[in-house]
Motif scaffolding. Structure first.
Motif, short mmCIF file in Angstrom:
data_model
loop_
_atom_site.label_atom_id
_atom_site.label_comp_id
_atom_site.label_asym_id
_atom_site.label_seq_id
_atom_site.Cartn_x
_atom_site.Cartn_y
_atom_site.Cartn_z
N LEU A 214 21.45 -7.99 22.95
CA LEU A 214 21.93 -7.78 21.59
C LEU A 214 23.34 -7.20 21.68
N ILE A 215 24.29 -7.93 21.11
CA ILE A 215 25.67 -7.43 21.14
C ILE A 215 26.00 -6.99 19.72
N SER A 216 26.10 -5.69 19.54
CA SER A 216 26.19 -5.15 18.20
C SER A 216 27.52 -4.48 17.94
N GLY A 217 28.04 -4.71 16.74
CA GLY A 217 29.17 -3.94 16.25
C GLY A 217 28.65 -2.56 15.82
N PRO A 218 29.53 -1.72 15.27
CA PRO A 218 29.11 -0.36 14.89
C PRO A 218 28.09 -0.38 13.75
N VAL A 219 26.90 0.15 14.02
CA VAL A 219 25.84 0.24 12.99
C VAL A 219 25.21 1.62 13.08
N THR A 220 24.43 1.95 12.05
CA THR A 220 23.78 3.27 12.06
C THR A 220 22.29 3.16 12.37
N ILE A 221 21.80 1.92 12.61
CA ILE A 221 20.38 1.75 12.92
C ILE A 221 20.20 1.78 14.44
#
Ligand code: CTP
Length: 403
Positions: free
Chosen positions: A235-242
């Protein structure tokens, strides 16, 4: 044994074929499954709860409003505490209730409340099976992801009419149960998947950035769902709060260019699902130092440059994954724009949704999508993002393995 430890909730609805449920229970138990039966009122006109209880060695649930049963397990736990729900026989009436979401007795309430796979074995008179209303209901149920076994062609028990409507034989139902429980196990075992999720942040200077409202919920849910089907997921994620979902390798990035590098460095892969709301533009030359406001001067202009299109790059890559899935966030002409994106980005499937502010989809917990592919357009109902993820993962598994 093939079904050792599997918990089957067996719903028996009304019809002469209900007598076959005795054999079905026996065959399921022989293979190691436990069977918890629910009977509709009509079913009890054909077979007795006493006999069903004796064969299944279980309490038989018949009443939505039974005080003891509700205190004991309750219909919600009945709906969830099993690996598979089997409806055999499934009458035309029960199918109609399922298709319309009715919940006025225990069987229909449990079917509405369950989050488990559901297999139905319809049994009815051929005229009832062929009736337009039943055709519509069957289509609706299939679109809702309900699995069917039968009905089969042949002689009817109650008349010498022949046609399609006979319930599948208990052993055919058992084979379907085994396929499903096996299939639900790990159809994507040995496959690798890359999922992008969340927004990207494009810096203006060290403290400011351009962003969007993506929460990452849908992308994270898809990564988790693919992992549950056995895929090796990055999973390549940008900035999230989850939080990172369990069972996936998470890579955190900030900018679109970093996201692209992270994706390309993981090729080859079998599956790519690009869910991230990648910023289309970045600031052409972001400042190294915080931009100071200077009293009396005009605000500094923001010069933008186009970001790489990650989906398009992957869709046309010489190490292109076998299955490339993109999203299309639209506020108008959803189908037309979705189809155009399928072409332009070299994707096999586009999950198109309406992100107009009044839908509450962006940043919310529900989603309503259309699946656009060479197979045509499939419209899914309003679902939780987890359910969309679950179905999409199943669809990906089907398309990839040809199942
Ligand atoms: N996408 C991407 N890289 C980008 C932009 C989009 O990988 N730089 C991917 C998204 O992850 C999504 C799909 O492309 O899977 C569609 O993105 P969307 O923003 O809806 O479409 P655009 O190509 O930006 O087109 P438009 O802005 O005209 O709607």
């Amino acid at each position: 044994m093939a079904l050792t430890g599997k918990r089957i909730l067996l719903i028996i609805s009304g019809g002469i074929a209900a007598y076959k449920s005795f054999d079905l229970i026996r065959r399921l138990r022989e293979r190691g499954a436990s069977v918890r039966p629910i009977m509709t009122r009509a079913a009890q006109e054909f077979v007795t709860p006493l006999a069903v209880g004796a064969l299944s060695a279980s309490h038989v649930y018949v009443d939505l409003f039974s005080r003891e049963d509700e205190q004991d397990v309750g219909h919600i736990r009945l709906a969830r505490e099993n690996d598979l729900v089997v409806v055999a026989p499934a009458s035309a009436d029960l199918m109609a209730k399922m298709a319309h979401g009715l919940a006025d007795d225990l069987a229909s309430a449990v079917l509405l409340a369950t989050d488990r796979p559901v297999l139905i074995a319809p049994a009815m008179n051929p005229k009832m099976w062929a009736a337009p209303a039943t055709r519509r209901n069957a289509e609706t149920l299939k679109a809702d992801g309900i699995h069917f076994i039968g009905p089969m062609a042949g002689e009817m028990a109650e008349s010498n009419e022949a046609g399609i409507g006979r319930m599948a034989e208990p052993l055919e139902i058992v084979a379907a149960v085994e396929r499903l429980l096996d299939g639900t196990a790990k159809p994507l075992a040995g496959k690798t998947a890359i999922v992008t999720s969340g927004p990207t942040h494009e810096p203006i200077d060290p403290v400011r950035y351009i962003a969007n409202r993506s929460s990452g919920r849908q992308g994270h849910a898809i990564a988790a769902a693919l992992a549950r089907l056995g895929a090796d997921v990055t999973l390549i994620s940008g900035p999230v709060t989850i939080p990172d979902p369990s069972g996936v390798k998470a890579v955190h990035v900030e900018r679109a260019e970093e996201m692209l590098d992270a994706v390309l460095s993981r090729l080859p892969a079998d599956i790519a699902v690009m869910v991230a709301a990648v910023a289309d533009w970045r600031v052409a030359s972001s400042a190294e130092q915080k931009i100071k406001k200077r009293p009396g001067e005009v605000p500094p202009p923001l010069q933008l440059a186009e970001n790489p299109d990650i989906l398009k790059t992957v869709g046309h890559h010489d190490r292109r994954p076998k299955l490339v899935v993109g999203f299309a966030a639209e506020t108008q002409d959803i189908e037309k724009n979705g189809r155009a994106k399928l072409e332009r980005k070299g994707a096999d499937m586009i999950v198109a949704n309406d992100v107009s502010p009044e839908t509450g989809i962006m940043g919310g917990s529900r989603n309503r999508v259309k699946i656009i592919s060479a197979h045509g357009i499939d419209e899914w109902p309003d679902l939780g993002k987890d359910e969309v993820a679950e179905r999409l993962a199943q669809l990906i598994a089907e398309r990839l393995t040809g199942a």
